[in-house]
Design an enzyme around this catalytic site. Sequence first.
Site, PDB file in Angstrom:
ATOM      1  N   ASP A  51       0.699   5.847   5.251  1.00 34.40           N
ATOM      2  CA  ASP A  51       1.832   5.293   4.526  1.00 34.40           C
ATOM      3  C   ASP A  51       1.398   4.593   3.244  1.00 34.40           C
ATOM      4  O   ASP A  51       0.206   4.368   3.005  1.00 34.40           O
ATOM      5  CB  ASP A  51       2.599   4.300   5.415  1.00 34.40           C
ATOM      6  N   TYR A 109      -8.331   4.123  13.817  1.00 32.49           N
ATOM      7  CA  TYR A 109      -7.907   3.172  12.790  1.00 32.49           C
ATOM      8  C   TYR A 109      -8.601   1.836  13.040  1.00 32.49           C
ATOM      9  O   TYR A 109      -8.949   1.498  14.176  1.00 32.49           O
ATOM     10  CB  TYR A 109      -6.397   2.936  12.849  1.00 32.49           C
TER      11      TYR A 109
END
Length: 247
Positions: A51, A109
């Site tokens: 994003d 992540y």
Amino acid sequence: MRYFVDISYDGSSYHGWQIQNNARTVQGVLNEALSTILRTDISSIGSGRTDTGVHAIMQMVHFDHEKEIDADQLMAKLNSLLPKDIAINHLMRVKESASARFDAMSRGYVYKMHKHKSPFKEGQSYHFNQSLDLEQMNLCCDLIKKWEDFEAMSKVKTEVNNFNCEIFNANWEKHNDGTHFHVSANRFLRGMVRALVGTMLEVGQARMSISDFQKVLESKDRKKAGRSVPAHGLYLRDITYPKDIYL
């Protein structure tokens, strides 16, 4: 011929990875650079989207080109042409059927937070100065490693067939002046990591119990989970593939 590219980027100046109309994206900049150097239209496919504002230590990308490429030479040219916030780490030939997106076995992540204000971490880590109970937050990690349906942690109106994810690893650890959250899985839903972090911060501040955290997961209701933490603390990393796709 198909090639994989391992790239890193600082997502601060981009509207995410995926190409969008009237917006600067990492994929758009990379495609333009590849097309300029190879003198033909190149369309890349990434392992997944990030994003707006999210960074990548490792993003894997594939593209096709009719001629054989000198990997070292193309890497050098790309790194010269690309802006300073995008770097090419590796470029390698793979099987024609290999897909950066669909062949990925796991993705990881890390979410970075720092406690004391620092001009050197601005835009690279989330400034969060509250005390946290990492032991309780790691109990949340133990829970999500056994969980399957993460609809409560997904952005609403997400077009997916299901909300099932297999979490391979998840843990919180102290890191210098702050804390890092590490997580890897077979797939992630949109906004999932930032929602997980925001919800676990509630547990770490004793605003939510482990039982409450489980009830949020059971509810499948994003409104009952915690806030979505800022994008600039999140980094994509550690994408793995079967060894037999490489030539």
